[in-house]
Write a protein that holds these residues in place. Structure first.
Motif, PDB file in Angstrom:
ATOM      1  N   VAL A 153       0.874  -1.179   0.000  1.00 54.05           N
ATOM      2  CA  VAL A 153       0.000   0.000   0.000  1.00 54.05           C
ATOM      3  C   VAL A 153       0.910   1.228   0.000  1.00 54.05           C
ATOM      4  N   ILE A 154       0.628   2.184  -0.900  1.00 54.14           N
ATOM      5  CA  ILE A 154       1.540   3.330  -0.994  1.00 54.14           C
ATOM      6  C   ILE A 154       1.460   4.178   0.285  1.00 54.14           C
ATOM      7  N   PRO A 155       2.554   4.850   0.650  1.00 53.24           N
ATOM      8  CA  PRO A 155       2.578   5.630   1.891  1.00 53.24           C
ATOM      9  C   PRO A 155       1.483   6.695   1.920  1.00 53.24           C
ATOM     10  N   GLN A 156       1.057   7.036   3.130  1.00 56.01           N
ATOM     11  CA  GLN A 156       0.046   8.083   3.367  1.00 56.01           C
ATOM     12  C   GLN A 156      -1.371   7.721   2.940  1.00 56.01           C
ATOM     13  N   MET A 157      -1.561   6.484   2.501  1.00 54.76           N
ATOM     14  CA  MET A 157      -2.927   6.014   2.239  1.00 54.76           C
ATOM     15  C   MET A 157      -3.503   5.515   3.565  1.00 54.76           C
ATOM     16  N   ASP A 209      -3.210   2.964  11.871  1.00 55.77           N
ATOM     17  CA  ASP A 209      -2.455   4.196  12.059  1.00 55.77           C
ATOM     18  C   ASP A 209      -1.847   4.550  10.705  1.00 55.77           C
ATOM     19  N   ILE A 210      -1.916   5.821  10.317  1.00 59.25           N
ATOM     20  CA  ILE A 210      -1.390   6.221   9.002  1.00 59.25           C
ATOM     21  C   ILE A 210       0.110   5.887   8.883  1.00 59.25           C
ATOM     22  N   ASN A 211       0.789   5.833  10.046  1.00 60.28           N
ATOM     23  CA  ASN A 211       2.231   5.541  10.032  1.00 60.28           C
ATOM     24  C   ASN A 211       2.567   4.052  10.125  1.00 60.28           C
ATOM     25  N   GLU A 212       1.551   3.226  10.103  1.00 54.04           N
ATOM     26  CA  GLU A 212       1.831   1.784  10.159  1.00 54.04           C
ATOM     27  C   GLU A 212       2.651   1.396   8.924  1.00 54.04           C
ATOM     28  N   ASN A 213       3.833   0.832   9.156  1.00 52.87           N
ATOM     29  CA  ASN A 213       4.627   0.440   7.985  1.00 52.87           C
ATOM     30  C   ASN A 213       5.307  -0.914   8.156  1.00 52.87           C
ATOM     31  N   PRO A 235      -7.609   7.509   0.058  1.00 50.82           N
ATOM     32  CA  PRO A 235      -6.644   8.595  -0.130  1.00 50.82           C
ATOM     33  C   PRO A 235      -6.854   9.820   0.770  1.00 50.82           C
ATOM     34  N   ASN A 236      -7.984   9.923   1.464  1.00 50.32           N
ATOM     35  CA  ASN A 236      -8.131  11.075   2.376  1.00 50.32           C
ATOM     36  C   ASN A 236      -9.045  10.737   3.555  1.00 50.32           C
ATOM     37  N   LYS A 237      -9.018  11.646   4.556  1.00 47.70           N
ATOM     38  CA  LYS A 237      -9.746  11.370   5.800  1.00 47.70           C
ATOM     39  C   LYS A 237     -11.256  11.402   5.627  1.00 47.70           C
ATOM     40  N   GLU A 238     -11.729  12.240   4.693  1.00 52.21           N
ATOM     41  CA  GLU A 238     -13.179  12.296   4.441  1.00 52.21           C
ATOM     42  C   GLU A 238     -13.710  10.903   4.083  1.00 52.21           C
ATOM     43  N   TYR A 247     -16.468   5.861   5.196  1.00 50.94           N
ATOM     44  CA  TYR A 247     -16.411   4.401   5.380  1.00 50.94           C
ATOM     45  C   TYR A 247     -17.164   4.011   6.652  1.00 50.94           C
ATOM     46  N   PHE A 248     -16.812   4.692   7.763  1.00 55.07           N
ATOM     47  CA  PHE A 248     -17.426   4.292   9.032  1.00 55.07           C
ATOM     48  C   PHE A 248     -18.906   4.671   9.090  1.00 55.07           C
ATOM     49  N   GLN A 249     -19.287   5.755   8.408  1.00 51.73           N
ATOM     50  CA  GLN A 249     -20.712   6.105   8.322  1.00 51.73           C
ATOM     51  C   GLN A 249     -21.471   5.010   7.546  1.00 51.73           C
ATOM     52  N   TRP A 250     -20.820   4.535   6.487  1.00 52.82           N
ATOM     53  CA  TRP A 250     -21.388   3.457   5.658  1.00 52.82           C
ATOM     54  C   TRP A 250     -21.661   2.208   6.498  1.00 52.82           C
TER      55      TRP A 250
END
Ligand code: GTP
Ligand code: MG
Length: 251
Positions: free
Chosen positions: A21-25, A87-91, A130-133, A138-141
């Motif tokens: 998965v590309i970084p920052q996703m 976590d966005i920093n999970e790598n 790709p973004n927080k929105e 997703y969680f609303q869904w």
């Protein structure tokens, strides 16, 4: 062919199609129990449409996976499914999809199997957002899905418990809108609004940092340390407040 050459020749078949998965996703994993309709209705007689013990096992499984080493900030469960926000920093594992999918499916399946006492399986898929929105969407869904399932489940089982057959209930529900479903439950003595919130909104599990008094081993003095605790929230907020809630626990 010597081992070194054979190893190089064969290894690429495992690795070249194994995407990271590309970084920052933002990564969200969703796990779902395999064949749980049969498990809950035929093998075990869990209460329908909601069984507290079943739900408790799902929550324990979420707690287990949050402690399993992959950095997960939020776990959400409804019905037989679990969503996990990384976590966005999970790598770890070079962000390899196959590692996350197989490890999480393994952890969740093993944990739930130990709780129920036999081998059960969960599948796992990943969303890469790709973004927080989109994370909020997703969680609303999933919460909207929980609400829909809950209303349908209550109506379905209310009618079944009155003696209608599977087919009769399915046909009766075919043209019923939300208002009609609520009315039907109400006329049978069940106010959908009064049901426990976890049955309509699902359950959230997340970390909370608390201060803890301890003793400094070097100078034997009292000190305040920090400790992370898992919180189980069975009264999740709605809409905009839910979005703010997810923003808070994931920042
Ligand atoms: N009795 C009971 N059943 C539940 C409860 N929570 C979830 N389930 C059942 O779990 C099933 C979940 O639905 P699905 O995931 O679509 O069905 P599945 O049989 O697991 O199918 P696959 O996921 O495709 O393998 C439904 O039949 C739900 O009624 C509960 O608290 N009590
Ligand atoms: Mg399932």
């Amino acid at each position: 062919m010597n081992f070194k050459n054979l190893n190089a020749k064969m290894k690429c078949f495992e690795t070249l199609a194994d995407r990271s998965v590309i970084p920052q996703m933002y990564i969200i994993a969703r796990l779902d129990g395999r064949g749980f309709t049969k498990l809950t209705k035929e093998k075990y007689s869990f209460e329908t449409p909601f069984d507290e013990k079943f739900s408790e096992m799902m929550v324990e499984t979420v707690k287990h996976v949050l402690k399993s080493g992959i950095k997960i900030l939020y776990g959400y469960t409804q019905s037989d499914e679990i969503s996990l926000l990384f976590d966005i920093n999970e790598n770890s594992f070079s962000r390899k999809r196959s590692k996350y999918i197989s490890i999480l499916a393994g952890e969740v399946s093993a944990a739930f199997s130990m709780l129920i006492g036999e081998a059960v399986v969960f599948d796992c898929r990943l969303s890469e957002l790709p973004n927080k929105e989109l994370v909020y969407d997703y969680f609303q869904w999933r919460m909207d899905d929980a609400y829909k399932n809950s209303l349908n489940g209550h109506v379905y089982w209310n009618l079944r418990k009155q003696g209608y057959s599977k087919n009769e209930v399915t046909e009766k529900m075919l043209n019923m809108n939300v208002a009609k479903k609520n009315e039907l439950l109400f006329s049978n003595g069940l106010n959908f609004n009064d049901l426990p919130k976890w049955q309509k909104r699902g359950i959230g599990v997340y970390w909370e940092e608390i201060e803890k008094e301890g003793i400094n081993e070097i100078n034997n003095q009292k000190m305040i340390g920090k400790k992370k605790n898992l919180i189980v929230n069975k009264e999740l907020p709605l809409k905009e407040e839910y979005k703010l809630f997810i923003r808070k626990i994931s920042s």
